[in-house]
Design an enzyme around this catalytic site. Structure first.
Site, short mmCIF file in Angstrom:
data_model
loop_
_atom_site.label_atom_id
_atom_site.label_comp_id
_atom_site.label_asym_id
_atom_site.label_seq_id
_atom_site.Cartn_x
_atom_site.Cartn_y
_atom_site.Cartn_z
N SER A 44 0.83 -1.33 -0.14
CA SER A 44 -0.13 0.13 -0.54
C SER A 44 0.87 1.54 -0.13
O SER A 44 1.69 1.86 0.71
CB SER A 44 -0.98 -0.13 1.31
OG SER A 44 -1.89 1.37 1.15
N GLY A 45 1.30 2.31 -0.58
CA GLY A 45 1.01 4.07 -0.30
C GLY A 45 2.98 3.56 -0.61
O GLY A 45 3.33 4.32 -0.39
N SER A 80 -4.65 -1.06 -1.35
CA SER A 80 -5.99 -1.32 -0.26
C SER A 80 -7.44 -2.01 -1.58
O SER A 80 -8.29 -2.70 -1.34
CB SER A 80 -5.97 -0.54 -0.25
OG SER A 80 -5.91 0.32 -1.45
N GLU A 81 -6.54 -2.53 -2.86
CA GLU A 81 -7.48 -2.88 -3.62
C GLU A 81 -7.38 -5.16 -3.30
O GLU A 81 -7.63 -5.28 -5.00
CB GLU A 81 -6.98 -3.21 -5.19
CG GLU A 81 -7.43 -1.42 -5.74
CD GLU A 81 -8.92 -0.44 -5.26
OE1 GLU A 81 -10.08 -2.04 -5.27
OE2 GLU A 81 -9.58 0.35 -5.37
#
Ligand SMILES: [Zn+2]
Length: 215
Positions: free
Chosen positions: A46-47, A75-76
């Site tokens: 994530s990120g 997050s997906e």
């Protein structure tokens, strides 16, 4: 059979290719690959910027989404898990926010089956899924339904999901969907976006699968 380490390397390379091909910007979008045994999924964390990712940064989860090792997954993750769960033919997923395909997704405009290469790799046109917030199980549900038995779908007001039997092919599909979206938008401006016939679509898809997918 690819080891977990090799799968992680392939996702790192795939992330760089998404940036190089202009399919994503910043940390948006994500990539995953599924192990040959189907019980491990390597997904981008994530990120994190793609050009700084190393194999050790990858998240490894099981098919229920439990983290086995590495960082917090994208997050997906629910989108990726749902597709692997429903489509055993899919071994890699590339989610992008590429410009023309996302423009179609914002306009609610499916990409018609208009080009040889698109129908060969996707199996038809690219449908727009019903809208849901990013990262939700609703998004995953609607994406699956828009995918049907095809290899790509548009996510309303969001982006593209491209699937493949390999990461190489999923990346190719993400690129071809973007190209087809661009051509479709221009053709509509010219006044007439004509689609291929169902018979020709089936013929070209079968030819591609037979020629490129079988040993
Ligand atoms: Zn996204």
């Amino acid at each position: 059979m690819q080891t977990l380490e090799e799968l992680k390397e392939s996702v790192v390379l795939g992330g760089r290719q998404m940036i190089e091909r202009g399919l994503v910007a910043g940390t948006w979008g994500n990539i995953s690959v599924c192990s040959d045994t189907g019980d491990r999924i390597v997904i981008t964390p994530s990120g994190r910027p793609y050009n700084e990712l190393r194999p050790t940064d990858m998240a490894v989860v099981d098919k229920s989404g439990n983290i086995i090792e590495g960082n917090r997954p994208s997050s997906e993750l629910p989108l990726h898990l749902s597709i692997y769960g429903a489509r055993p033919d899919v071994r890699a997923i590339v989610h992008t926010h590429s410009i023309f395909a996302t423009a179609c997704a914002v306009a609610g405009e499916s990409i018609p089956p208009c080009l040889e290469e698109l129908v060969q790799v996707v199996g038809g046109g690219v449908n727009v899924a019903q809208y849901a917030l990013p990262g939700t199980t609703e998004l995953a549900h609607y994406a699956l339904s828009a995918l049907g038995d095809r290899m790509a779908a548009l996510l309303s007001n969001h982006g593209v999901v491209a699937c493949g039997p390999s990461l190489k092919e999923a990346l190719l599909i993400a690129e071809l969907v973007e190209k087809a979206a661009q051509i479709h938008a221009i053709a509509k401006q010219l006044g007439n976006a004509r689609r291929l016939s169902d018979d020709d679509i089936q013929l070209m898809r079968r030819y591609y699968v037979k020629k490129y997918r079988q040993p």
